[in-house]
Design a protein around this motif. Structure first.
Motif, mmCIF file in Angstrom:
data_model
loop_
_atom_site.group_PDB
_atom_site.id
_atom_site.type_symbol
_atom_site.label_atom_id
_atom_site.label_comp_id
_atom_site.label_asym_id
_atom_site.label_seq_id
_atom_site.Cartn_x
_atom_site.Cartn_y
_atom_site.Cartn_z
ATOM 1 N N LEU A 135 74.645 -13.017 41.681
ATOM 2 C CA LEU A 135 74.191 -14.398 41.788
ATOM 3 C C LEU A 135 75.384 -15.329 42.004
ATOM 4 N N TRP A 136 76.470 -15.086 41.256
ATOM 5 C CA TRP A 136 77.682 -15.907 41.432
ATOM 6 C C TRP A 136 78.203 -15.789 42.860
ATOM 7 N N TYR A 137 78.232 -14.575 43.379
ATOM 8 C CA TYR A 137 78.721 -14.343 44.731
ATOM 9 C C TYR A 137 77.832 -15.044 45.757
ATOM 10 N N SER A 138 76.524 -15.020 45.525
ATOM 11 C CA SER A 138 75.590 -15.693 46.426
ATOM 12 C C SER A 138 75.793 -17.203 46.382
ATOM 13 N N LEU A 139 76.002 -17.754 45.191
ATOM 14 C CA LEU A 139 76.243 -19.193 45.057
ATOM 15 C C LEU A 139 77.514 -19.588 45.807
ATOM 16 N N GLY A 140 78.545 -18.742 45.721
ATOM 17 C CA GLY A 140 79.781 -19.004 46.443
ATOM 18 C C GLY A 140 79.572 -19.051 47.944
ATOM 19 N N HIS A 141 78.599 -18.286 48.419
ATOM 20 C CA HIS A 141 78.317 -18.258 49.849
ATOM 21 C C HIS A 141 77.602 -19.516 50.342
ATOM 22 N N LEU A 142 77.102 -20.318 49.423
ATOM 23 C CA LEU A 142 76.452 -21.570 49.814
ATOM 24 C C LEU A 142 77.463 -22.684 50.087
ATOM 25 N N LEU A 143 78.676 -22.521 49.564
ATOM 26 C CA LEU A 143 79.643 -23.613 49.606
ATOM 27 C C LEU A 143 80.059 -24.032 51.017
ATOM 28 N N PRO A 144 80.257 -23.093 51.972
ATOM 29 C CA PRO A 144 80.560 -23.551 53.336
ATOM 30 C C PRO A 144 79.448 -24.418 53.920
ATOM 31 N N GLY A 145 78.207 -24.110 53.547
ATOM 32 C CA GLY A 145 77.083 -24.925 54.004
ATOM 33 C C GLY A 145 77.135 -26.328 53.424
ATOM 34 N N TYR A 146 77.581 -26.460 52.173
ATOM 35 C CA TYR A 146 77.766 -27.774 51.543
ATOM 36 C C TYR A 146 78.789 -28.581 52.340
#
Length: 292
Positions: A274-285
């Motif tokens: 889940l942490w790794y998936s959340l990290g993958h959202l950051l470029p989209g932010y």
């Protein structure tokens, strides 16, 4: 009579499709979902309807890798992962090997549709799949981490290209996102090895948790929150979200040190995913608030 034959044929097809799916089932949460999220976040042009393109490209390459991996040591899977297709008796090693080599040109042809970058990613992925599995690159902890990170980067490149318009390419921000993601993965992916530590010791596989059991756990407690803060800074995340991400990262990392039973390691691996998936959202932010 005809309808009965049709039903038998349909059951057979369904059985084979389920067998193929089972080769990748365990990687849906740990790889397919996070990398698809990353691809949609890193793609230069946002288009949620392209999600299935990214997921399809990633899944076919996961299938190629997983079959290559699971035909190497079926006896180990019979002890540790008996529900996989080969130890479960759903398919023979020889038949699985045949499917494995069929997936290589299928993946290349699929990649050709999406353009040069996807085709290059697929070619490199096939080469490193051979290195990892057939040349036993996974037998040493450090080489396993590096090879897995390279394979993960290939999935991210291909998935990101597939998530954009046809024949699109990765821009500077996307390339930075892939480089960062690969580095994070290379330095934290042994989070997934703790739950397999006992089986790895029995088979002689050298992973970081089997070579440096205590240091590997402490690296989680230190590395995950540090990466949480670093990624938040790079992608200019707001203060409240940064605090939340760092606190969650600290929680995940601390679990690996405080709880070291098999059941706890399996649960910690889920929190890590889940942490790794959340990290993958950051470029989209970053793209949403700061991108052109």
């Amino acid at each position: 009579m005809l309808s009965q034959a049709f039903l038998v044929r349909a059951d057979s097809i369904a059985h084979h499709l389920e067998t193929v799916f089972l080769f990748t089932k365990n990687d849906i949460r740990t790889t397919l979902i996070p990398v698809t999220i990353f691809a949609l976040s890193a793609a230069p042009k946002h288009d949620p309807t392209r999600a299935w393109h990214a997921a399809l490209w990633i899944w076919f390459h996961l299938l190629q890798f997983n079959i290559a991996n699971q035909i190497q040591d079926p006896e180990e899977d019979r002890k540790n992962k008996p529900s996989r297709p080969i130890p479960a008796g759903r398919i023979s090693v020889d038949s699985a090997a045949d499917i494995r080599w069929v997936t290589v040109p299928v993946c290349l042809l699929l990649s050709l549709w999406y353009g040069t970058q996807a085709l290059l990613a697929s070619t490199v992925f096939a080469a490193f799949t051979i290195w990892y599995n057939d040349l036993q690159g996974d037998k040493m902890g450090l080489s396993k981490n590096v090879l897995t990170a390279i394979l993960g980067a290939c999935l991210e490149v291909g998935g990101t290209v597939a998530a954009g318009p046809r024949n699109s390419s990765i821009d500077k921000a996307g390339a930075s996102a892939i480089a960062l993601s690969s580095t994070v993965f290379a330095t934290t992916l042994h989070a997934q090895d703790f739950k397999d530590e006992e089986g790895d010791r029995l088979t002689g596989r050298r992973t970081l948790p089997t070579i440096f059991p205590k240091a590997a756990r402490f690296s989680m407690m230190i590395g995950i929150p540090l990466w949480s803060y670093g990624l938040s800074c790079v992608w200019k995340i707001d203060a409240l979200s940064t605090i939340a991400f760092v606190v969650y990262g600290a929680f995940v990392g601390a679990r690996f040190v405080l709880y070291d039973t098999l059941g706890a390691d399996k649960q910690s691996c889920k929190y890590y995913s889940l942490w790794y998936s959340l990290g993958h959202l950051l470029p989209g932010y970053w793209r949403f608030f700061y991108g052109a």
